[in-house]
Scaffold this active site. Structure first.
Site, mmCIF file in Angstrom:
data_model
loop_
_atom_site.group_PDB
_atom_site.id
_atom_site.type_symbol
_atom_site.label_atom_id
_atom_site.label_comp_id
_atom_site.label_asym_id
_atom_site.label_seq_id
_atom_site.Cartn_x
_atom_site.Cartn_y
_atom_site.Cartn_z
ATOM 1 N N HIS A 47 36.371 47.111 37.554
ATOM 2 C CA HIS A 47 36.766 47.790 38.783
ATOM 3 C C HIS A 47 36.942 49.303 38.621
ATOM 4 O O HIS A 47 37.234 49.993 39.593
ATOM 5 C CB HIS A 47 38.069 47.181 39.313
ATOM 6 C CG HIS A 47 37.914 45.794 39.855
ATOM 7 N ND1 HIS A 47 37.969 44.678 39.055
ATOM 8 C CD2 HIS A 47 37.684 45.346 41.114
ATOM 9 C CE1 HIS A 47 37.796 43.598 39.808
ATOM 10 N NE2 HIS A 47 37.625 43.976 41.052
ATOM 11 N N HIS A 54 30.074 42.204 40.078
ATOM 12 C CA HIS A 54 30.616 40.955 39.553
ATOM 13 C C HIS A 54 30.777 39.931 40.670
ATOM 14 O O HIS A 54 30.777 40.255 41.854
ATOM 15 C CB HIS A 54 31.963 41.197 38.860
ATOM 16 C CG HIS A 54 32.989 41.836 39.743
ATOM 17 N ND1 HIS A 54 33.077 43.204 39.939
ATOM 18 C CD2 HIS A 54 33.987 41.295 40.498
ATOM 19 C CE1 HIS A 54 34.067 43.473 40.764
ATOM 20 N NE2 HIS A 54 34.637 42.336 41.120
ATOM 21 N N CYS A 89 41.193 35.683 48.452
ATOM 22 C CA CYS A 89 39.995 36.192 47.788
ATOM 23 C C CYS A 89 40.304 36.350 46.308
ATOM 24 O O CYS A 89 41.463 36.410 45.898
ATOM 25 C CB CYS A 89 39.535 37.511 48.391
ATOM 26 S SG CYS A 89 40.790 38.792 48.453
ATOM 27 N N HIS A 91 38.270 36.052 42.051
ATOM 28 C CA HIS A 91 37.119 36.020 41.153
ATOM 29 C C HIS A 91 37.092 34.703 40.386
ATOM 30 O O HIS A 91 38.122 34.316 39.812
ATOM 31 C CB HIS A 91 37.191 37.166 40.146
ATOM 32 C CG HIS A 91 37.431 38.505 40.760
ATOM 33 N ND1 HIS A 91 38.702 39.019 40.952
ATOM 34 C CD2 HIS A 91 36.563 39.440 41.227
ATOM 35 C CE1 HIS A 91 38.603 40.215 41.513
ATOM 36 N NE2 HIS A 91 37.332 40.489 41.691
ATOM 37 N N GLU A 109 47.836 30.938 45.394
ATOM 38 C CA GLU A 109 48.416 32.024 46.189
ATOM 39 C C GLU A 109 49.261 31.517 47.342
ATOM 40 O O GLU A 109 50.318 32.081 47.638
ATOM 41 C CB GLU A 109 47.307 32.922 46.745
ATOM 42 C CG GLU A 109 46.624 33.780 45.699
ATOM 43 C CD GLU A 109 45.758 34.863 46.310
ATOM 44 O OE1 GLU A 109 45.775 35.023 47.553
ATOM 45 O OE2 GLU A 109 45.075 35.560 45.547
ATOM 46 N N TYR A 125 28.701 44.148 48.404
ATOM 47 C CA TYR A 125 29.230 45.411 48.919
ATOM 48 C C TYR A 125 29.749 46.280 47.795
ATOM 49 O O TYR A 125 29.950 45.825 46.655
ATOM 50 C CB TYR A 125 30.318 45.172 49.963
ATOM 51 C CG TYR A 125 31.411 44.228 49.551
ATOM 52 C CD1 TYR A 125 32.364 44.593 48.597
ATOM 53 C CD2 TYR A 125 31.518 42.967 50.115
ATOM 54 C CE1 TYR A 125 33.373 43.737 48.218
ATOM 55 C CE2 TYR A 125 32.517 42.095 49.736
ATOM 56 C CZ TYR A 125 33.441 42.486 48.797
ATOM 57 O OH TYR A 125 34.437 41.620 48.417
ATOM 58 N N GLU A 136 35.377 48.185 44.285
ATOM 59 C CA GLU A 136 34.929 46.804 44.427
ATOM 60 C C GLU A 136 33.407 46.775 44.516
ATOM 61 O O GLU A 136 32.836 47.113 45.549
ATOM 62 C CB GLU A 136 35.530 46.154 45.678
ATOM 63 C CG GLU A 136 36.995 45.812 45.562
ATOM 64 C CD GLU A 136 37.271 44.624 44.652
ATOM 65 O OE1 GLU A 136 36.343 44.184 43.929
ATOM 66 O OE2 GLU A 136 38.412 44.145 44.653
ATOM 67 N N GLU A 138 30.997 43.988 44.414
ATOM 68 C CA GLU A 138 31.083 42.530 44.374
ATOM 69 C C GLU A 138 29.890 41.837 45.019
ATOM 70 O O GLU A 138 29.338 42.291 46.027
ATOM 71 C CB GLU A 138 32.369 42.062 45.066
ATOM 72 C CG GLU A 138 33.610 42.463 44.284
ATOM 73 C CD GLU A 138 34.871 41.820 44.795
ATOM 74 O OE1 GLU A 138 35.791 41.621 43.977
ATOM 75 O OE2 GLU A 138 34.955 41.513 45.998
ATOM 76 N N TRP A 181 37.092 45.402 52.291
ATOM 77 C CA TRP A 181 36.014 44.424 52.385
ATOM 78 C C TRP A 181 36.162 43.465 53.563
ATOM 79 O O TRP A 181 35.258 42.677 53.834
ATOM 80 C CB TRP A 181 35.957 43.605 51.088
ATOM 81 C CG TRP A 181 37.214 42.855 50.781
ATOM 82 C CD1 TRP A 181 37.571 41.615 51.222
ATOM 83 C CD2 TRP A 181 38.310 43.303 49.970
ATOM 84 N NE1 TRP A 181 38.818 41.262 50.742
ATOM 85 C CE2 TRP A 181 39.289 42.271 49.964
ATOM 86 C CE3 TRP A 181 38.552 44.470 49.235
ATOM 87 C CZ2 TRP A 181 40.490 42.385 49.261
ATOM 88 C CZ3 TRP A 181 39.749 44.582 48.542
ATOM 89 C CH2 TRP A 181 40.699 43.551 48.547
#
Length: 203
Positions: A47, A54, A89, A91, A109, A125, A136, A138, A181
């Site tokens: 990042h 990624h 959101c 990874h 979460e 993006y 970001e 991604e 995003w």
């Protein structure tokens, strides 16, 4: 894959605690422009500007009336703290299927299990975060589903939650900052969102 973190510690930080009390970096899966895996990198390094492309995922969950579950990211997060965003959101770990990661992370979460979750495409993006200086880059896998029952948000991850209609979302976006995003992922996911919620919901 990193060791299971100690209870109450964020799994979305740049490192994760291990059983011996040390910390090891969280690793992300690097991809090319087609989404093919080409390697791995530590989360924080991926990042740092200009960023490394990624794999990521974004989840949109709706209640039985077609309202979207939003979360406001915890103030202590190192990336985009305190902003509103989609349901969840994150990874995937290297080698972890995005669908599995999306369901896992939603539980971590929000303390909720998504139901009827479906793939809703991918979007690529490049968004800088002015507050942190991070970027970001991604290749984001999108998922849409439903959620029921009480939420149990992890305060290390989530400051607050809200279920909103399209009109309420528009009003919220006029007053508060959303993740960079958010509209990219929502607009890409809209066809499946409409299938899940029905035309009457207005998405």
């Amino acid at each position: 894959m990193p060791s299971t973190p100690a209870k109450g510690l964020s799994t979305d930080d740049a490192t994760v605690p291990t059983s011996d009390g040390t910390a090891e970096p969280i690793m992300l899966e690097l991809v090319d422009e087609t989404g093919r895996t080409i390697g791995t990198a530590e989360k924080l390094s991926a990042h740092i500007a200009p960023g490394k492309l990624h794999r990521a995922f974004s989840v949109f969950l709706f209640d039985d009336t077609g309202r979207l579950l939003l979360q406001r990211r915890a103030l202590g997060k190192y990336h985009s703290p305190g902003v509103w965003s989609n349901t969840c959101c994150g990874h995937p770990y290297p080698g972890e299927p995005p669908f599995v990661a999306a369901a896992r992370r939603t539980g971590e979460e929000l303390g909720a299990a998504p139901t009827l979750m479906r793939e809703a495409g991918t979007v690529r993006y490049n968004h800088p975060d002015p507050a942190s200086g991070l970027v970001e880059q991604e290749y984001n896998h999108l998922f849409v589903g439903t959620v029921g029952g009480a939420l149990r948000p992890d305060p290390e991850e989530v400051e607050e939650t809200a279920f909103v209609t399209p009109a309420e979302l528009d009003a919220l976006r006029e007053k508060f900052t959303f993740s960079a995003w958010f509209m990219d992922v929502l607009d890409t996911a809209r066809p499946v969102v409409r299938e899940i919620t029905g035309d009457a919901a207005g998405w």
